[in-house]
Design an enzyme around this catalytic site. Structure first.
Site, PDB file in Angstrom:
ATOM      1  N   ARG A  63      11.709  -5.571   5.095  1.00  0.00           N
ATOM      2  CA  ARG A  63      11.602  -4.008   4.895  1.00  0.00           C
ATOM      3  C   ARG A  63      12.362  -3.041   5.600  1.00  0.00           C
ATOM      4  O   ARG A  63      12.462  -3.636   7.060  1.00  0.00           O
ATOM      5  CB  ARG A  63      10.318  -4.169   5.288  1.00  0.00           C
ATOM      6  CG  ARG A  63       9.896  -2.808   4.640  1.00  0.00           C
ATOM      7  CD  ARG A  63       8.444  -2.141   5.178  1.00  0.00           C
ATOM      8  NE  ARG A  63       7.760  -2.573   6.120  1.00  0.00           N
ATOM      9  CZ  ARG A  63       6.533  -2.920   6.993  1.00  0.00           C
ATOM     10  NH1 ARG A  63       5.588  -1.986   5.458  1.00  0.00           N
ATOM     11  NH2 ARG A  63       5.935  -3.100   7.528  1.00  0.00           N
ATOM     12  N   ARG A 123      -0.474  -9.178  13.285  1.00  0.00           N
ATOM     13  CA  ARG A 123      -0.724  -8.216  12.071  1.00  0.00           C
ATOM     14  C   ARG A 123      -1.586  -9.079  11.310  1.00  0.00           C
ATOM     15  O   ARG A 123      -2.951  -8.536  10.626  1.00  0.00           O
ATOM     16  CB  ARG A 123      -0.266  -7.680  11.867  1.00  0.00           C
ATOM     17  CG  ARG A 123       0.502  -6.161  13.108  1.00  0.00           C
ATOM     18  CD  ARG A 123       1.700  -5.700  12.257  1.00  0.00           C
ATOM     19  NE  ARG A 123       1.691  -5.082  11.306  1.00  0.00           N
ATOM     20  CZ  ARG A 123       2.960  -4.952   9.962  1.00  0.00           C
ATOM     21  NH1 ARG A 123       3.848  -5.703  10.647  1.00  0.00           N
ATOM     22  NH2 ARG A 123       3.381  -4.587   8.790  1.00  0.00           N
ATOM     23  N   LYS A 164       0.695  -0.977  -0.131  1.00  0.00           N
ATOM     24  CA  LYS A 164       0.273   0.104   0.076  1.00  0.00           C
ATOM     25  C   LYS A 164       0.816   1.184   0.458  1.00  0.00           C
ATOM     26  O   LYS A 164       0.279   2.267  -0.783  1.00  0.00           O
ATOM     27  CB  LYS A 164      -0.769  -0.008   1.489  1.00  0.00           C
ATOM     28  CG  LYS A 164      -2.140  -1.535   1.182  1.00  0.00           C
ATOM     29  CD  LYS A 164      -2.797  -1.313   2.813  1.00  0.00           C
ATOM     30  CE  LYS A 164      -2.284  -1.493   4.471  1.00  0.00           C
ATOM     31  NZ  LYS A 164      -1.025  -2.349   4.031  1.00  0.00           N
ATOM     32  N   ARG A 194      10.946  -1.185  11.339  1.00  0.00           N
ATOM     33  CA  ARG A 194       9.937  -1.164  12.072  1.00  0.00           C
ATOM     34  C   ARG A 194       9.642  -2.481  13.493  1.00  0.00           C
ATOM     35  O   ARG A 194       9.640  -3.686  12.770  1.00  0.00           O
ATOM     36  CB  ARG A 194       8.720  -1.256  11.007  1.00  0.00           C
ATOM     37  CG  ARG A 194       8.471   0.236  10.682  1.00  0.00           C
ATOM     38  CD  ARG A 194       7.571   0.706   9.332  1.00  0.00           C
ATOM     39  NE  ARG A 194       6.180  -0.631  10.769  1.00  0.00           N
ATOM     40  CZ  ARG A 194       4.511  -0.688   9.926  1.00  0.00           C
ATOM     41  NH1 ARG A 194       4.807  -0.424   7.875  1.00  0.00           N
ATOM     42  NH2 ARG A 194       3.869  -1.324   9.635  1.00  0.00           N
ATOM     43  N   ARG A 252     -10.081   0.576   8.574  1.00  0.00           N
ATOM     44  CA  ARG A 252      -9.594  -0.926   8.914  1.00  0.00           C
ATOM     45  C   ARG A 252     -10.797  -1.944   9.591  1.00  0.00           C
ATOM     46  O   ARG A 252     -10.286  -2.791  10.695  1.00  0.00           O
ATOM     47  CB  ARG A 252      -8.475  -0.800  10.078  1.00  0.00           C
ATOM     48  CG  ARG A 252      -6.908  -0.784   9.060  1.00  0.00           C
ATOM     49  CD  ARG A 252      -6.010  -0.656  10.219  1.00  0.00           C
ATOM     50  NE  ARG A 252      -4.567  -1.385  10.201  1.00  0.00           N
ATOM     51  CZ  ARG A 252      -3.641  -0.751   9.385  1.00  0.00           C
ATOM     52  NH1 ARG A 252      -4.101   0.250   8.810  1.00  0.00           N
ATOM     53  NH2 ARG A 252      -2.003  -1.330   9.482  1.00  0.00           N
TER      54      ARG A 252
HETATM   55  P1  AP5 Z   1       5.087  -1.889   1.649  1.00  0.00           P
HETATM   56  O1  AP5 Z   1       4.338  -0.508   0.930  1.00  0.00           O
HETATM   57  O2  AP5 Z   1       5.725  -0.971   2.828  1.00  0.00           O
HETATM   58  O3  AP5 Z   1       3.377  -2.663   2.449  1.00  0.00           O
HETATM   59  P2  AP5 Z   1       2.108  -2.337   3.193  1.00  0.00           P
HETATM   60  O4  AP5 Z   1       1.127  -2.734   2.659  1.00  0.00           O
HETATM   61  O5  AP5 Z   1       1.994  -0.422   2.317  1.00  0.00           O
HETATM   62  O6  AP5 Z   1       2.043  -2.395   4.328  1.00  0.00           O
HETATM   63  P3  AP5 Z   1       2.554  -1.868   6.220  1.00  0.00           P
HETATM   64  O7  AP5 Z   1       2.883  -3.115   6.926  1.00  0.00           O
HETATM   65  O8  AP5 Z   1       2.694  -0.545   6.318  1.00  0.00           O
HETATM   66  O9  AP5 Z   1       0.929  -2.517   6.565  1.00  0.00           O
HETATM   67  P4  AP5 Z   1       0.149  -2.304   7.872  1.00  0.00           P
HETATM   68  O10 AP5 Z   1      -1.647  -2.229   7.210  1.00  0.00           O
HETATM   69  O11 AP5 Z   1       0.267  -3.123   8.545  1.00  0.00           O
HETATM   70  O12 AP5 Z   1       0.695  -1.124   8.210  1.00  0.00           O
HETATM   71  P5  AP5 Z   1       0.334   0.527   9.127  1.00  0.00           P
HETATM   72  O13 AP5 Z   1       1.971   1.512   8.970  1.00  0.00           O
HETATM   73  O14 AP5 Z   1      -0.373   0.822   8.220  1.00  0.00           O
HETATM   74  O15 AP5 Z   1       5.581  -3.429   1.478  1.00  0.00           O
HETATM   75  C1  AP5 Z   1       5.957  -3.650   1.996  1.00  0.00           C
HETATM   76  C2  AP5 Z   1       7.735  -4.425   2.000  1.00  0.00           C
HETATM   77  O16 AP5 Z   1       7.457  -5.152   0.681  1.00  0.00           O
HETATM   78  C3  AP5 Z   1       8.533  -3.141   1.625  1.00  0.00           C
HETATM   79  O17 AP5 Z   1       9.959  -3.616   1.533  1.00  0.00           O
HETATM   80  C4  AP5 Z   1       8.640  -2.550   0.266  1.00  0.00           C
HETATM   81  O18 AP5 Z   1      10.192  -2.657  -0.588  1.00  0.00           O
HETATM   82  C5  AP5 Z   1       7.675  -4.675  -0.100  1.00  0.00           C
HETATM   83  N1  AP5 Z   1       7.019  -4.314  -1.795  1.00  0.00           N
HETATM   84  C6  AP5 Z   1       6.577  -3.894  -2.267  1.00  0.00           C
HETATM   85  N2  AP5 Z   1       5.185  -3.937  -3.122  1.00  0.00           N
HETATM   86  C7  AP5 Z   1       6.422  -4.902  -3.763  1.00  0.00           C
HETATM   87  C8  AP5 Z   1       6.118  -5.875  -5.028  1.00  0.00           C
HETATM   88  N3  AP5 Z   1       5.127  -5.711  -5.701  1.00  0.00           N
HETATM   89  N4  AP5 Z   1       7.345  -6.509  -5.292  1.00  0.00           N
HETATM   90  C9  AP5 Z   1       7.860  -7.162  -3.752  1.00  0.00           C
HETATM   91  N5  AP5 Z   1       8.284  -6.607  -3.074  1.00  0.00           N
HETATM   92  C10 AP5 Z   1       7.566  -5.342  -2.685  1.00  0.00           C
HETATM   93  O19 AP5 Z   1      -0.449   0.264  10.771  1.00  0.00           O
HETATM   94  C11 AP5 Z   1       0.684  -0.391  11.786  1.00  0.00           C
HETATM   95  C12 AP5 Z   1       0.413   0.245  12.471  1.00  0.00           C
HETATM   96  O20 AP5 Z   1      -0.638   0.926  12.712  1.00  0.00           O
HETATM   97  C13 AP5 Z   1      -1.207  -0.630  13.080  1.00  0.00           C
HETATM   98  O21 AP5 Z   1      -0.425  -2.154  13.087  1.00  0.00           O
HETATM   99  C14 AP5 Z   1      -2.159  -0.822  13.848  1.00  0.00           C
HETATM  100  O22 AP5 Z   1      -1.300  -0.629  14.943  1.00  0.00           O
HETATM  101  C15 AP5 Z   1      -1.479   1.097  13.623  1.00  0.00           C
HETATM  102  N6  AP5 Z   1      -2.790   1.450  12.758  1.00  0.00           N
HETATM  103  C16 AP5 Z   1      -2.294   2.432  11.906  1.00  0.00           C
HETATM  104  N7  AP5 Z   1      -3.735   2.290  10.753  1.00  0.00           N
HETATM  105  C17 AP5 Z   1      -4.765   2.105  11.880  1.00  0.00           C
HETATM  106  C18 AP5 Z   1      -6.580   2.040  11.988  1.00  0.00           C
HETATM  107  N8  AP5 Z   1      -6.847   2.555  11.187  1.00  0.00           N
HETATM  108  N9  AP5 Z   1      -7.223   2.318  13.045  1.00  0.00           N
HETATM  109  C19 AP5 Z   1      -5.875   1.395  13.857  1.00  0.00           C
HETATM  110  N10 AP5 Z   1      -4.730   1.416  14.617  1.00  0.00           N
HETATM  111  C20 AP5 Z   1      -3.934   1.332  13.031  1.00  0.00           C
HETATM  112 MG    MG Z   2       2.279   1.331   5.005  1.00  0.00          MG
END
Ligand code: AP5
Ligand code: MG
Length: 216
Positions: free
Chosen positions: A130, A174, A16, A163, A91
């Site tokens: 990552r 997660r 994402k 992270r 979410r």
């Molecule tokens: P990346 O682009 O980083 O993936 P992502 O989908 O953004 O993954 P996240 O881990 O950020 O998602 P998340 O939803 O768990 O975390 P968030 O920060 O939102 O890509 C991942 C890796 O793959 C990278 O190394 C990249 O280079 C690689 N990659 C990408 N595309 C690729 C491809 N095509 N091929 C190969 N490699 C590739 O949330 C974190 C925490 O915050 C949550 O757990 C929660 O505690 C809190 N939080 C956030 N939002 C909320 C909410 N709305 N409500 C409650 N808690 C929340």
């Molecule tokens: Mg992300």
């Protein structure tokens, strides 16, 4: 481009954040990642950051009231002639309902919900390798920074770190939380005819070409 208000949904590691950076450039839209916002609060040592961290490092969702309030303040920054890209919000169904009310009040609507679909074994592989930029929060794969004694962000040269929620136990939690709490919003948006699934296996560029196709 007549599609401008976009939600990105998908499991942790689906790409994402990676796709959002490219999409933001293409659409010149306001990009809001609730995860990045919480991490900024944490690095600025705010009360919200400290509270959120308790949940984030365990792989749990931050409570809805805190998250919705933060999102609502961020949406205020939207300029009238630009759209928005939401990454990681909503979410769960409570957040989806809250977003819908928030947008109604502003006379705004969602144009498209992109669902990034990737099998779990690939998600675990991506998250375990990552690195995230301390400055601009861009995610990148460790292989991209290999060869540097101190890995640097390939966008802004900022310092990279892993992270705390990319530890194996947090990743597992997660993924479970995603299945239990976030998956139901796929049906929610499907019923509103807003959902488009993107096969997100393949190179970053291949996936982005599919995203561009969905915007047509
Ligand atoms: P990346 O682009 O980083 O993936 P992502 O989908 O953004 O993954 P996240 O881990 O950020 O998602 P998340 O939803 O768990 O975390 P968030 O920060 O939102 O890509 C991942 C890796 O793959 C990278 O190394 C990249 O280079 C690689 N990659 C990408 N595309 C690729 C491809 N095509 N091929 C190969 N490699 C590739 O949330 C974190 C925490 O915050 C949550 O757990 C929660 O505690 C809190 N939080 C956030 N939002 C909320 C909410 N709305 N409500 C409650 N808690 C929340
Ligand atoms: Mg992300």
């Amino acid at each position: 481009m007549d599609t401008s208000n976009i939600i990105l949904v998908g499991p942790p590691g689906a790409g994402k954040g990676t796709q959002a950076i490219m999409l933001r450039e293409k659409l010149d839209a306001l990009y809001i990642s609730t995860g990045d916002l919480f991490r900024s609060h944490l690095s600025n040592e705010t009360d919200l950051g400290k509270e959120a961290q308790k949940y984030m490092s365990a792989g749990e969702l931050v409570p809805d009231a805190l998250t919705i309030n933060m999102l609502s303040q961020e949406l205020e920054k939207k300029a009238d002639d630009h759209g928005f890209i939401l990454d990681g919000f909503p979410r769960n169904v409570v957040q989806a309902d809250a977003l819908s009310e928030l947008l109604d009040r502003k006379d705004l609507s969602i144009d498209l919900v992109l669902f990034f679909n990737v099998p779990n074994d690939e998600l675990v592989r991506r998250l375990s390798t990552r690195y995230t930029c301390k400055v601009c929060q861009a995610p990148q794969n460790i292989n991209e920074s290999e060869g540097n004694a101190t890995p640097k962000c390939n966008l802004c040269e900022g310092e990279l770190y892993q992270r705390s929620d990319d530890a194996p136990e947090s990743i597992k939690r997660r993924l479970d939380v995603y299945d239990e709490e976030t998956k139901p919003i796929l049906n929610y948006y499907e019923e509103q005819n807003l959902l488009t699934e993107i096969n997100s296996v393949g190179s970053v560029e291949e996936v982005f070409t599919r995203v561009e196709g969905a915007l047509q």
